[in-house]
Enzyme design. Structure first.
Site, mmCIF file in Angstrom:
data_model
loop_
_atom_site.group_PDB
_atom_site.id
_atom_site.type_symbol
_atom_site.label_atom_id
_atom_site.label_comp_id
_atom_site.label_asym_id
_atom_site.label_seq_id
_atom_site.Cartn_x
_atom_site.Cartn_y
_atom_site.Cartn_z
ATOM 1 N N HIS A 1 68.040 75.252 -32.893
ATOM 2 C CA HIS A 1 68.281 74.946 -34.312
ATOM 3 C C HIS A 1 66.981 74.902 -35.123
ATOM 4 O O HIS A 1 66.889 75.518 -36.194
ATOM 5 C CB HIS A 1 69.029 73.610 -34.470
ATOM 6 C CG HIS A 1 69.041 73.164 -35.888
ATOM 7 N ND1 HIS A 1 69.910 73.692 -36.822
ATOM 8 C CD2 HIS A 1 68.219 72.321 -36.572
ATOM 9 C CE1 HIS A 1 69.621 73.172 -38.004
ATOM 10 N NE2 HIS A 1 68.607 72.343 -37.884
ATOM 11 N N ASP B 1 51.291 79.228 -37.342
ATOM 12 C CA ASP B 1 51.856 78.878 -36.028
ATOM 13 C C ASP B 1 51.775 77.374 -35.904
ATOM 14 O O ASP B 1 50.909 76.743 -36.536
ATOM 15 C CB ASP B 1 51.047 79.531 -34.892
ATOM 16 C CG ASP B 1 49.786 78.756 -34.581
ATOM 17 O OD1 ASP B 1 49.836 77.826 -33.765
ATOM 18 O OD2 ASP B 1 48.732 79.049 -35.187
ATOM 19 N N ASP C 1 45.828 83.052 -29.044
ATOM 20 C CA ASP C 1 44.655 82.371 -29.601
ATOM 21 C C ASP C 1 43.478 82.621 -28.653
ATOM 22 O O ASP C 1 43.652 83.216 -27.591
ATOM 23 C CB ASP C 1 44.933 80.881 -29.817
ATOM 24 C CG ASP C 1 45.266 80.183 -28.521
ATOM 25 O OD1 ASP C 1 44.950 80.738 -27.457
ATOM 26 O OD2 ASP C 1 45.829 79.081 -28.576
ATOM 27 N N SER C 2 42.299 82.176 -29.031
ATOM 28 C CA SER C 2 41.117 82.507 -28.220
ATOM 29 C C SER C 2 41.004 81.621 -26.988
ATOM 30 O O SER C 2 40.244 81.915 -26.078
ATOM 31 C CB SER C 2 39.863 82.325 -29.063
ATOM 32 O OG SER C 2 39.713 80.948 -29.365
ATOM 33 N N GLY C 3 41.721 80.511 -26.982
ATOM 34 C CA GLY C 3 41.582 79.534 -25.904
ATOM 35 C C GLY C 3 40.513 78.500 -26.216
ATOM 36 O O GLY C 3 40.382 77.491 -25.533
ATOM 37 N N CYS D 1 74.570 75.031 -34.507
ATOM 38 C CA CYS D 1 75.366 74.652 -35.680
ATOM 39 C C CYS D 1 76.701 75.393 -35.703
ATOM 40 O O CYS D 1 77.671 74.901 -36.266
ATOM 41 C CB CYS D 1 74.593 74.934 -36.966
ATOM 42 S SG CYS D 1 73.173 73.859 -37.123
ATOM 43 N N GLY E 1 42.731 74.351 -41.053
ATOM 44 C CA GLY E 1 43.430 73.257 -41.729
ATOM 45 C C GLY E 1 43.053 71.905 -41.139
ATOM 46 O O GLY E 1 43.759 70.920 -41.279
HETATM 47 ZN ZN ZN Z 1 71.348 75.234 -36.733
#
Ligand code: ZN
Length: 361
Positions: free
Chosen positions: A346, A262, A78-80, A320, A213
């Protein structure tokens, strides 16, 4: 113009859509690089400002990040700007934003993060995609404040592009091997401003555009705005939902054309004992069209100590495959580091399965 199908990385093309977890300081907390690879995570997001602050540009120039962490997958920086900008905008004693860049005061040192410096650092990291420095609004910005931030964002985007092209020329990087460059759309809630910002960024020319967002409606992403922006962006551009995150949001945004994501959620949640579990009996049976296609499992609850079931039937991760809810519960209760590691492995596999399912959705 067709929408991109792949994200070009140094070691090969990665199919879209992609989700890159945050390796802010060149580490996904509690995991080493082999652990990350075991989750089939296709790429990482590193933070320009933190790496610059911790390691310095000379170190990055010599090492690059790939060698440093022995990572052969995708890499975005990212740009920071978001980290620095949010600090100085919430506390004016820490610095300020000017037309030149973001001034940040740290332990009697004064750092000026300019659009040019951000690009210079990112080009030394050896990433597949660099992001230009932008000036973001706070959520309650006035129209006047939004106008200033859009003007600055466009100006900084121009300066970033010039610096990027100059460095590419100096390094002999051509069409095939130069990194992608991403612009960031600002403009708050004002659609006219957003449109103006998007058009100006397209004029400058980028490989993709990002949207933070940050405009939320009752804590949720503003889908109307996300859709509106997606329509303004050329089809052959990447559409990056910066810092987005929740599995449902990813599914909904992929449907309207977003293809890069991300977020800190899967790794941060894992360390706090919040594990993502598909409501399905196998990976094949996962149905993303179901309203509640996943739920949270909290391994810290006492009752799990007696439960010898697997955490998820629809997962093939190390955790798992080898361990039970009971063992995870024990590790969390005694506060061992392994708890965070197994839960993070996981959750990252949950996200890589999500992206595998979304290809061709
Ligand atoms: Zn898992």
């Amino acid at each position: 113009m067709n929408s991109p199908k792949f994200f070009r990385s140094i070691n090969g093309d990665i199919p879209l859509p992609i989700f890159f977890p945050d390796a802010t300081r060149a580490v996904v907390r509690s995991l080493d690089t082999s652990d990350i690879e075991s989750t089939r995570t296709t790429g990482l997001l590193v933070n320009t400002f933190h790496l610059y602050k911790e390691l310095g540009i000379d170190f990055l120039k010599k090492q690059g990040i790939r060698n440093f962490i022995d990572w052969s997958g995708g890499l975005i920086s990212d740009s920071g700007g978001f980290q620095v900008g949010s600090l100085v905008k919430s506390n004016s004693k820490l610095g300020k934003v000017t037309d030149e860049g973001v001034i940040f005061k740290l332990d009697n040192n004064r750092i000026l993060l300019t659009p040019e410096l951000s690009i210079q650092i990112q080009m030394e990291l050896g990433v597949d995609m660099a992001v230009v420095l932008d000036d973001f609004d706070h959520p309650n910005a006035t129209k006047k404040e939004s106008e200033i931030s859009v003007k600055r964002t466009i100006d900084w985007a121009k300066r970033s592009k010039i610096e990027f092209e100059k460095i590419c020329k100096d390094k002999g990087l051509g069409v095939i091997n130069k990194p992608y460059l991403l612009g960031v759309i600002q403009g708050g809630r004002d659609r006219k401003l957003r449109k103006h910002c998007t058009e100006k960024l397209i004029e400058i020319g980028f490989d993709g555009l990002g949207y933070g967002g940050e405009e939320k409606v009752k804590g949720n992403i503003n889908y109307d705005l996300a859709k509106y922006l997606a329509k303004l962006v050329p089809k052959n551009y990447f559409l990056y939902a910066l810092g987005v995150g929740k599995p449902h949001d990813i599914v909904n945004l992929v449907k309207i054309g977003y293809n890069i994501f991300d977020c800190v959620l899967p790794t941060r949640d894992a360390r706090h004992g919040r594990m993502y579990v598909y409501d399905a009996n196998s990976i094949d049976e996962i149905d993303l069209t179901k309203k509640d296609f996943y739920y949270f499992f909290n391994p810290k609850k006492q009752q799990n100590l007696k439960n010898n079931e697997k955490i998820s039937k629809a997962c093939d991760c190390l955790t798992c495959t080898r361990y039970t809810k009971s063992y995870l519960c024990h590790l969390f209760r005694i506060g061992d580091f392994t708890a965070g590691r197994l839960a993070t492995i996981h959750n990252l596999r949950f996200y890589s399965i999500l992206m595998e399912k979304l290809r061709g959705f």
